[in-house]
Design a protein around this motif. Sequence first.
Motif, mmCIF file in Angstrom:
data_model
loop_
_atom_site.group_PDB
_atom_site.id
_atom_site.type_symbol
_atom_site.label_atom_id
_atom_site.label_comp_id
_atom_site.label_asym_id
_atom_site.label_seq_id
_atom_site.Cartn_x
_atom_site.Cartn_y
_atom_site.Cartn_z
ATOM 1 N N SER A 55 -33.759 -8.320 45.003
ATOM 2 C CA SER A 55 -34.539 -6.588 44.650
ATOM 3 C C SER A 55 -33.469 -5.516 44.492
ATOM 4 C CB SER A 55 -34.084 -6.307 47.157
ATOM 5 O OG SER A 55 -35.630 -6.779 47.088
ATOM 6 N N SER A 56 -31.948 -6.261 44.700
ATOM 7 C CA SER A 56 -31.376 -4.679 43.653
ATOM 8 C C SER A 56 -31.278 -3.976 42.514
ATOM 9 C CB SER A 56 -29.885 -4.905 44.068
ATOM 10 O OG SER A 56 -29.788 -4.871 45.856
ATOM 11 N N ASP A 57 -31.864 -5.793 41.513
ATOM 12 C CA ASP A 57 -32.165 -5.469 39.924
ATOM 13 C C ASP A 57 -32.916 -4.767 39.634
ATOM 14 O OD1 ASP A 57 -31.056 -7.120 38.134
ATOM 15 O OD2 ASP A 57 -32.985 -7.068 37.730
ATOM 16 N N ALA A 58 -32.850 -4.464 38.427
ATOM 17 C CA ALA A 58 -33.361 -2.856 37.416
ATOM 18 C C ALA A 58 -34.787 -2.902 37.386
ATOM 19 C CB ALA A 58 -32.594 -2.417 36.431
ATOM 20 N N GLY A 253 -35.688 -9.949 51.349
ATOM 21 C CA GLY A 253 -36.314 -10.788 52.039
ATOM 22 C C GLY A 253 -35.796 -11.764 52.434
ATOM 23 N N GLY A 254 -34.141 -12.784 52.640
ATOM 24 C CA GLY A 254 -34.039 -13.531 52.944
ATOM 25 C C GLY A 254 -33.429 -13.463 54.815
ATOM 26 N N SER A 255 -33.205 -11.764 54.818
ATOM 27 C CA SER A 255 -32.738 -11.629 55.703
ATOM 28 C C SER A 255 -33.410 -12.281 57.484
ATOM 29 C CB SER A 255 -32.928 -9.271 56.343
ATOM 30 O OG SER A 255 -32.186 -9.549 54.979
ATOM 31 N N LEU A 256 -35.307 -11.684 57.618
ATOM 32 C CA LEU A 256 -35.798 -11.991 58.336
ATOM 33 C C LEU A 256 -35.506 -14.046 59.139
ATOM 34 C CD1 LEU A 256 -37.282 -11.525 60.703
ATOM 35 C CD2 LEU A 256 -39.666 -12.003 58.932
ATOM 36 N N PRO A 257 -35.286 -14.728 58.450
ATOM 37 C CA PRO A 257 -35.211 -15.894 58.854
ATOM 38 C C PRO A 257 -33.804 -16.173 59.208
ATOM 39 C CG PRO A 257 -37.063 -16.228 56.882
ATOM 40 C CD PRO A 257 -35.578 -14.872 56.622
ATOM 41 N N GLN A 403 -39.890 -9.033 45.037
ATOM 42 C CA GLN A 403 -40.741 -9.205 46.131
ATOM 43 C C GLN A 403 -40.559 -9.130 47.303
ATOM 44 O OE1 GLN A 403 -42.873 -11.584 45.694
ATOM 45 N NE2 GLN A 403 -43.823 -12.125 48.123
ATOM 46 N N ARG A 404 -40.933 -7.655 48.113
ATOM 47 C CA ARG A 404 -40.194 -7.228 49.610
ATOM 48 C C ARG A 404 -41.448 -7.729 50.725
ATOM 49 N NH1 ARG A 404 -37.343 -5.560 46.185
ATOM 50 N NH2 ARG A 404 -37.235 -3.250 45.665
ATOM 51 N N VAL A 405 -41.126 -7.735 52.099
ATOM 52 C CA VAL A 405 -40.621 -8.212 53.290
ATOM 53 C C VAL A 405 -41.112 -6.780 53.923
ATOM 54 C CG1 VAL A 405 -41.077 -9.900 55.239
ATOM 55 C CG2 VAL A 405 -40.107 -10.506 53.064
#
Length: 513
Positions: A55-58, A253-257, A403-405
Motif C-alpha cells: 500500500s505504501s508504494d507510489a 491488508g495482512g494486519s487483520l489475519p 489492494q485495500r481491506v
Amino acid sequence: MYNMNQQESYGKSETDVVLIGAGIMSATLGILLKQLEPNIRINIYERQNAAATESSDAWNNAGTGHSAFCELNYTPQLPDGSIDTTKAVKIAESFEISRQFWASVVESGYICPPKNFIRSIPHISFVWGDQNVEYLRKRYEAMVRQPIFKGMEYSDDPEVLKQWIPLVMQGRDRSQKVAATRMVVGTDVNFGALTRCMFTKLQSLPDTMLEFQHDVRDLRQDKNGRWHIRLKDLVTRKEKEISARFVFIGAGGGSLPLLLKSGIKEGKGFGGFPVSGQWLVCTNPAVIEKHEAKVYGKAEVGSPPMSVPHLDTRVINGKKALLFGPYAGFSTKFLKKGSFFDLLLSLRPNNIIPMISAGLANLPLTRYLVGQVVQSPEDRLQTLRDYFPNARMEDWELEVAGQRVQVIKKDPKKGGILEFGTEVVSESDGTLAALLGASPGASTAVAIMLNLLERCFKEEFKSERWQAKLRELIPSFGTSLNEQPELCAQLREHTSRVLNLKMAPVAEAALEV
C-alpha cells in the motif's frame, strides 16, 4: 507500560519492540521510537524482499498527500444543505503534523533530502452540472472560514479554469457549467520513497534490525505479558522465534489475519472487506507535460472513498507520471501479492455475523464493484473523458493498483458496520496494537502513530522527557492549528521552507463570505 531504561540481559531472540510490515506506518513508528528512546531495541519483519511494496508504494494508490484540500468525500453535504467540514479539518491538521515531523527529521539530517519524496503541486476539486457547482460553491464558502484552508481559491469562469487545468478544459462543451477550487500549497508525496528513506536510516541505527522475506506465522502472549512471534525465513525455509515487550502489526491488508491470530479480546468481531483497484496510466509524454495538478471529482453513489476519480500528476522514481482512476474491483486477496484464500481464512465464529450484516447493509457498494469489474476499455475511457475530454485510448494503459481491506466491526444495533477510515486496535495492557483500514492512512501516519504511542506507552508518553521531545519534533504538538491561525501560518511557512515547497500567496477570497 514498562521502563525502557531498565537494564536486562537480552538473549538472541529477545527485543523491546517488533514491527510487522515494512510500510509507512512501521517506518514512522520506528523513527518516532528511536527519536524518543535511542537505546530501544527494534526488530522489523517484512514478508516481501523490499520495503514499501504494497500500500505504501507510489503505484499502489498512496501518493496524493491527502490534506483534505480537494477530496470532496471529506466534506459531506448535510440534509439542511450545509457543508460539514469537521473531517476535512481533522485530516488537514493531521497532514500538517506529518509535514512538521518530516521537516524536523530533514532539518536535523536524520533522513534523506525532501526532493526524494515530496514536491509542490496544486490540489484541485473539479465538478460540472448545476447541482454539483452549487455544492462546490457552498463547500468553498464553508472551508475558507477555517484558517487551515486559508488561500483556497474558487472559480466557475471557464477562462480561469483553462489556466488552472488546461487538459481538463480542452475540448469541453462550452455550455457545460463547471467550477473548481484550488489550493496551491498542495503536495505530491511519494510514500514509497519516504518509507524506504526512513528504513535506510533505521537500519543504520544501533539495536535495530530489519529482515526481509520473513513471514510471521503466529504470535502469542505469555503469562508475563511478553509476546512470542514465530517467523519463517522464506529463503532458508527455517523457522525461528523472537519475544518482545511490544508488537505493532502494520502489515496493511495482512494486519487483520495477524490480529485475529493474536487472540486479544479487543480484536474479536473484526472482519475485512477487500477492495482492489486499477489505474489508467498515460504513456504519451506530450500529454503528461500538459497537466500539473491533482484534480479530484465527485465519487459515484455507493462507491468506496478510495475510488474517488482523480486525474493525478505524480513523480515516481524521478519521472513525471499521469494517472487516472482508480477503478475499483473486487478480489478476495487482502494484499496485492496475497492469496485468493485471504478472505475465507479471515472468517471466525465471532466475526461472521458482523461481516454478513455489513455486507447486507452495503449492497449498493457490492453492485458498484460488480459494475466496475465488468467495465469494458471503452467504459473506462468514457469515465476518463469526463475529466479529459480529448483523451485517446492509445495514450493510456491499464495497470493494477493496490489492494485495500476496509474494516468491518461489531455493532450492537446493526450487527456489523463497514468503515472506510483507519483504526488502531490495541490490547488493554498496551503490549500489542494493529492498524486496520485504508484512506487517508499514509498521509496521517504521524498523527496515527502519536495516538498509538499515547495508548500503548502511557507512562512514557506523559513524561516530561517525551513531551519535550515531541514538541521539538512537532511544534504544534498538543494544539489545534485550525484554532491558532498565526501558528498555522508560521509553521506552514517553516515546513515549506525546509521541505522546499511553495508557499501560497496571501490569496484574496474569490467570493465574499
